[in-house]
Each structure stands twice: as structure tokens, then as C-alpha cells.
Design a protein around this motif. Sequence first.
Motif, PDB file in Angstrom:
ATOM      1  N   SER A 123      -3.932  -3.524  -0.273  1.00 42.41           N
ATOM      2  CA  SER A 123      -3.913  -2.907  -1.599  1.00 42.41           C
ATOM      3  C   SER A 123      -4.569  -1.532  -1.519  1.00 42.41           C
ATOM      4  O   SER A 123      -5.172  -1.173  -0.507  1.00 42.41           O
ATOM      5  CB  SER A 123      -4.624  -3.783  -2.632  1.00 42.41           C
ATOM      6  OG  SER A 123      -5.995  -3.912  -2.315  1.00 42.41           O
ATOM      7  N   ASP A 124      -4.422  -0.782  -2.598  1.00 44.12           N
ATOM      8  CA  ASP A 124      -5.016   0.547  -2.709  1.00 44.12           C
ATOM      9  C   ASP A 124      -5.996   0.565  -3.874  1.00 44.12           C
ATOM     10  O   ASP A 124      -5.895  -0.237  -4.799  1.00 44.12           O
ATOM     11  CB  ASP A 124      -3.936   1.598  -2.970  1.00 44.12           C
ATOM     12  CG  ASP A 124      -2.929   1.700  -1.844  1.00 44.12           C
ATOM     13  OD1 ASP A 124      -3.281   1.399  -0.686  1.00 44.12           O
ATOM     14  OD2 ASP A 124      -1.774   2.083  -2.118  1.00 44.12           O
ATOM     15  N   TYR A 125      -6.920   1.505  -3.828  1.00 45.06           N
ATOM     16  CA  TYR A 125      -7.846   1.735  -4.936  1.00 45.06           C
ATOM     17  C   TYR A 125      -8.187   3.217  -4.958  1.00 45.06           C
ATOM     18  O   TYR A 125      -7.787   3.959  -4.058  1.00 45.06           O
ATOM     19  CB  TYR A 125      -9.108   0.867  -4.806  1.00 45.06           C
ATOM     20  CG  TYR A 125     -10.040   1.258  -3.668  1.00 45.06           C
ATOM     21  CD1 TYR A 125     -11.202   1.972  -3.909  1.00 45.06           C
ATOM     22  CD2 TYR A 125      -9.761   0.911  -2.343  1.00 45.06           C
ATOM     23  CE1 TYR A 125     -12.062   2.342  -2.880  1.00 45.06           C
ATOM     24  CE2 TYR A 125     -10.615   1.269  -1.314  1.00 45.06           C
ATOM     25  CZ  TYR A 125     -11.762   1.983  -1.584  1.00 45.06           C
ATOM     26  OH  TYR A 125     -12.604   2.347  -0.563  1.00 45.06           O
ATOM     27  N   THR A 151       0.846  -1.185   0.000  1.00 46.13           N
ATOM     28  CA  THR A 151       0.000   0.000   0.000  1.00 46.13           C
ATOM     29  C   THR A 151       0.883   1.237   0.000  1.00 46.13           C
ATOM     30  O   THR A 151       2.016   1.197   0.510  1.00 46.13           O
ATOM     31  CB  THR A 151      -0.932   0.022   1.236  1.00 46.13           C
ATOM     32  OG1 THR A 151      -1.644   1.255   1.254  1.00 46.13           O
ATOM     33  CG2 THR A 151      -0.172  -0.145   2.540  1.00 46.13           C
ATOM     34  N   ARG A 203      -8.991  -9.035   2.789  1.00 48.25           N
ATOM     35  CA  ARG A 203      -8.380  -7.886   2.118  1.00 48.25           C
ATOM     36  C   ARG A 203      -8.585  -6.628   2.944  1.00 48.25           C
ATOM     37  O   ARG A 203      -9.638  -6.448   3.530  1.00 48.25           O
ATOM     38  CB  ARG A 203      -9.009  -7.650   0.744  1.00 48.25           C
ATOM     39  CG  ARG A 203      -8.695  -8.697  -0.278  1.00 48.25           C
ATOM     40  CD  ARG A 203      -9.247  -8.344  -1.640  1.00 48.25           C
ATOM     41  NE  ARG A 203     -10.661  -7.983  -1.583  1.00 48.25           N
ATOM     42  CZ  ARG A 203     -11.234  -7.018  -2.304  1.00 48.25           C
ATOM     43  NH1 ARG A 203     -10.533  -6.296  -3.128  1.00 48.25           N
ATOM     44  NH2 ARG A 203     -12.530  -6.781  -2.197  1.00 48.25           N
ATOM     45  N   THR A 233      -8.231  -2.656   1.926  1.00 48.77           N
ATOM     46  CA  THR A 233      -7.997  -1.757   0.802  1.00 48.77           C
ATOM     47  C   THR A 233      -8.117  -0.306   1.267  1.00 48.77           C
ATOM     48  O   THR A 233      -9.019   0.034   2.028  1.00 48.77           O
ATOM     49  CB  THR A 233      -8.998  -2.016  -0.343  1.00 48.77           C
ATOM     50  OG1 THR A 233     -10.323  -1.812   0.139  1.00 48.77           O
ATOM     51  CG2 THR A 233      -8.865  -3.435  -0.876  1.00 48.77           C
TER      52      THR A 233
END
Length: 163
Positions: free
Chosen positions: A82-84, A47, A99, A101
Motif C-alpha cells: 500500500s501507499d501513504y 502501490t 505490510r 508501505t
Amino acid sequence: MVTIAALTILSLHSSLLFPLQASAATTSLLSWDLVDSTKHLEWGGNTAYQTSFNNGVNTWENYKFGIIRPDYASTIEDVTLSDYYATNNTAALTYPSGRITFNRYQMDQYSSAEKQNVATHELGHALGLDHNTRNDLMYAYVTSITKLSANDKASYDLAYKRY
């Protein structure tokens, strides 16, 4: 001046007559957690907010050492970071599927304390904690709180018994 002094004396006198009672901690748990059967939560992925995430890991680990750790070749990853990017009010999400995010749209606007709050809060969900009251790290909204409250600790203690 006399009025203020009189109110102070009355206040002190009242507290002697009616002592404050400590209230029990409020606990709030989810119906799920991401801690594996060995009582560990191994994380992997990456991230843009890794420093905030690492600080969040340290916050929980300073309270209960040895639970959250990076994924190694010999372990199964319980959580993937993770990134979004989405133009909404959500800062981050933790999914029961494993997850976490982070929404760059929101996170990039936050101070370092707020980023750490979000990362530590999402780790709390992975540990099985639900939202709690305003002065808690597990409060439902982004704050600059980065330390665990008595409620956060009590919730973690209760969740730990379920692992």
C-alpha cells in the motif's frame, strides 16, 4: 611522468609482496521474516510503484527462483502492499505484521533506479534481511543500487536456511 611511473611500479610490486585477501561476506538478518512455512512469500495489494516493486521481485527471484510470488485465491497473502503520504524522511516501511508501505511524499521525488532500490530493499526486509554496508542494496539509506551484492546474497542464503 617518472614519479607516476615509479609509484605505479611500487604499487604493483607491493601487491605482489602482499597479495590481497578476499574478505568473507557480511551477513545481517532481522529476527523475523514474512516467508511462510512453504518457503514462499505471497504478496497482494497495490502501490503506485508497482513497476519498481515488480523489478524488485525479479531481482530477488533471479537469485533464488520461486520464493516471491503474487497472491492467488488458493494462497494466503503474506505481504500486503500500500501507499501513504507523510512529510518525513521515510521512503517506505516493512512491518513484521506483513505490510510494505511506500511513502508517496518521498517516492515521487526519486529516480526510477532509486524507486527500484527502495522496493527491492523493502522486499529484502520481508525476506528477513537487515541493513548492511554502504555498497549493498540493503544499505540503510536510499541509493541507486539495484543489483544484489555479495553481502545481500550471503544474507539471503543465511535467511533461507531459517525458513
